[in-house]
Every structure is written in structure tokens, then in C-alpha cells.
Design a protein around this motif. Structure first.
Motif, short mmCIF file in Angstrom:
data_model
loop_
_atom_site.label_atom_id
_atom_site.label_comp_id
_atom_site.label_asym_id
_atom_site.label_seq_id
_atom_site.Cartn_x
_atom_site.Cartn_y
_atom_site.Cartn_z
N TRP A 128 0.94 -1.31 0.14
CA TRP A 128 0.00 0.07 0.12
C TRP A 128 0.92 1.23 0.04
N ASP A 129 1.79 1.23 0.90
CA ASP A 129 2.74 2.53 1.05
C ASP A 129 3.56 2.41 -0.56
N ALA A 130 4.10 1.49 -0.93
CA ALA A 130 4.74 1.67 -2.30
C ALA A 130 4.07 1.99 -3.51
N LEU A 131 2.77 1.71 -3.30
CA LEU A 131 1.88 2.10 -4.58
C LEU A 131 1.07 3.32 -4.24
N GLY A 132 1.39 4.12 -3.19
CA GLY A 132 1.08 5.66 -3.12
C GLY A 132 0.03 5.73 -1.93
N ARG A 133 -0.43 4.85 -1.30
CA ARG A 133 -1.29 4.83 -0.02
C ARG A 133 -2.71 5.22 -0.62
N HIS A 134 -3.00 4.78 -1.60
CA HIS A 134 -4.42 5.23 -2.14
C HIS A 134 -5.46 4.40 -1.36
N GLY A 135 -6.80 4.75 -1.15
CA GLY A 135 -7.52 4.14 -0.38
C GLY A 135 -7.27 3.81 1.31
N THR A 136 -8.05 2.83 1.86
CA THR A 136 -7.72 2.60 3.30
C THR A 136 -7.37 1.24 3.46
N LEU A 137 -6.77 0.83 4.48
CA LEU A 137 -6.34 -0.52 4.92
C LEU A 137 -7.34 -0.63 6.38
N ASP A 138 -7.64 -1.99 6.62
CA ASP A 138 -8.51 -2.41 7.56
C ASP A 138 -7.63 -2.22 8.98
N LEU A 146 -0.56 -6.33 15.25
CA LEU A 146 0.57 -5.68 16.12
C LEU A 146 0.32 -6.36 17.56
N ALA A 147 -0.63 -6.91 17.97
CA ALA A 147 -0.47 -7.84 19.02
C ALA A 147 0.20 -8.83 19.03
N PRO A 176 -2.26 2.00 13.71
CA PRO A 176 -1.90 0.50 14.06
C PRO A 176 -1.07 0.07 12.90
N TYR A 177 -1.20 0.36 11.68
CA TYR A 177 -0.34 -0.04 10.71
C TYR A 177 1.17 0.68 10.95
N GLU A 178 1.18 1.87 11.04
CA GLU A 178 2.50 2.53 11.34
C GLU A 178 2.98 1.92 12.62
N GLN A 179 2.34 1.74 13.66
CA GLN A 179 2.83 1.16 14.79
C GLN A 179 3.57 -0.33 14.61
N TRP A 183 7.20 -1.15 14.68
CA TRP A 183 7.82 -2.43 15.70
C TRP A 183 8.58 -3.61 14.63
N LEU A 184 8.26 -3.56 13.53
CA LEU A 184 9.09 -4.52 12.69
C LEU A 184 10.16 -3.81 11.87
N GLY A 185 10.45 -2.85 12.40
CA GLY A 185 11.78 -2.04 11.73
C GLY A 185 11.49 -1.28 10.52
N ARG A 186 10.47 -1.07 10.05
CA ARG A 186 10.38 -0.28 8.95
C ARG A 186 10.33 1.52 9.36
N GLU A 187 10.34 2.12 8.44
CA GLU A 187 10.07 3.54 8.74
C GLU A 187 8.57 3.67 8.49
N PRO A 188 7.97 4.22 9.62
CA PRO A 188 6.68 4.22 9.46
C PRO A 188 5.81 5.41 8.62
#
Length: 195
Positions: A128-138, A146-147, A176-179, A183-188
Motif C-alpha cells: 500500500w505504501d509503495a503504491l502511493g497509499r491510495h484508499g484505506t486499510l482495515d 500488532l498484538a 496501528p499500521y504505522e505502529q 515494531w518490525l523495523g520499517r520507517e512508518p
């Protein structure tokens, strides 16, 4: 809990993202630094093959985590086919409590499915991030992932045998996606690629 309904929703979300990739987007970089979009989708297809084999009682280590040799225009169909096979492989309730072999060890089936939810949701955000963050994620999927990540993946050690970077700090007010990404070491706040 039974993670299979969440797995079905997570893989359906990813299938929608994969189906929307334009031919000119396969070479775009992703927040998962070793993957461009093409390699990430190949990995998603390979992961579905692996979770299918595990659900059928096989050794997950015997399956390559990529779909090498699949043409770009066939990747969306390959993902959907593998996704449906994975859902079928986990229909038997007994598989949830059976010990299964996955790349990180021998665990109960329900733990394996939860971990594949985490992987699928994380890579959906990457895509989603790579493709330009169009629309929303659940957001509920990210909360579940994350849990799972907090339970299964300690903050240290990272690197080497643990294929994640150091935990990063998500900006105040992050969802929660950015968190999860942090947590997984990506730049949010990677920001995606417009176009």
C-alpha cells in the motif's frame, strides 16, 4: 482464539492490493528494503504456498518463499489461487492445535496462522505504501497483527537470525499500521510513491 477468519480477511485485503498493481509499478521500491513491488508480490505468493503446505501437515521449511518464474501479469491470479488453497488447507479445526513446522520453529497451528496474519498484514502495508497509499486499510487487521508481533517478536535481538530491523519509534498519533511497521523495523512514514 481462532485466527482463521482474520487470516481470510487479511489475505483478501492483500489480494485486492495485488490485483490493482499497474504494470509500471512492479519496479517501485517498498518499505521492506530488500524487495521491490515485484519481489514483494512474489514473496506473498510463496508465503501462501508455504502456509498451505503447513496447513496440510507438511514441512514449511521445504517450500521456497517466492514464486520465481511467474510473469508479472500472472502474479495476481497466482496469489488468489494460493490464497484459496491456504484457506482450504486450514479448514479442519484439528489443525489449529496440531504442532506444525514453520521457519521459526515448531508451534501450534493457531500460532502459525496468527504469524502469517502478521506477515500478510505487514506486507499489505508495504505494498500500500509503495503504491502511493491510495484508499484505506482495515485497522482491525493491523491491531491483530500488532498484538501478535508484540507477543512473538521481542524488541531484541534483531538482525541475523531474526529477519527484522531494530524497533523504530512511530510518530505520536500513528495508527496501528504505522505502529506495526515501526515494531518490525520499517520507517512508518515512508510515504509511498505517487503515480
Amino acid at each position: 482464539m481462532d485466527p482463521r477468519p482474520v487470516f481470510e480477511r487479511a489475505t483478501a485485503q492483500t489480494a485486492r492490493l495485488v490485483a490493482d498493481i499497474r504494470p509500471d509499478q512492479y519496479g517501485l521500491p517498498t518499505p521492506c528494503s530488500e524487495f521491490d513491488v515485484r519481489r514483494l508480490v512474489s514473496h506473498l505468493v510463496g508465503a501462501m504456498r508455504r502456509v498451505t503446505v503447513v496447513g496440510e501437515g507438511g514441512d514449511g521449511m521445504s517450500v521456497t518463499p517466492f514464486a520465481d518464474g511467474v510473469a508479472d501479469e500472472a502474479l495476481a491470479a497466482a496469489y488468489e489461487e494460493r490464497r484459496q488453497a491456504a484457506l482450504k488447507a486450514w479448514q479442519d479445526d484439528a489443525r489449529l492445535d496440531a504442532e506444525v513446522v514453520v521457519p521459526w520453529g515448531t508451534v501450534p497451528g493457531r500460532a502459525a496462522v496468527a504469524a502469517y496474519v502478521m506477515e500478510t498484514v505487514t506486507h499489505a502495508w508495504d505494498l500500500w505504501d509503495a503504491l502511493g497509499r491510495h484508499g484505506t486499510l482495515d485497522p482491525d487487521l493491523a491491531e491483530f497483527a500488532l498484538a501478535t508481533a508484540h507477543r512473538a517478536l521481542p524488541a531484541e535481538p534483531r538482525g541475523g537470525q531474526v529477519p527484522f530491523g531494530e524497533v523504530r519509534t512511530a510518530p505520536a498519533g500513528s495508527g496501528p499500521y504505522e505502529q506495526l511497521a515501526a515494531w518490525l523495523g520499517r520507517e512508518p512514514v515512508h510515504g509511498g510513491n505517487e503515480g
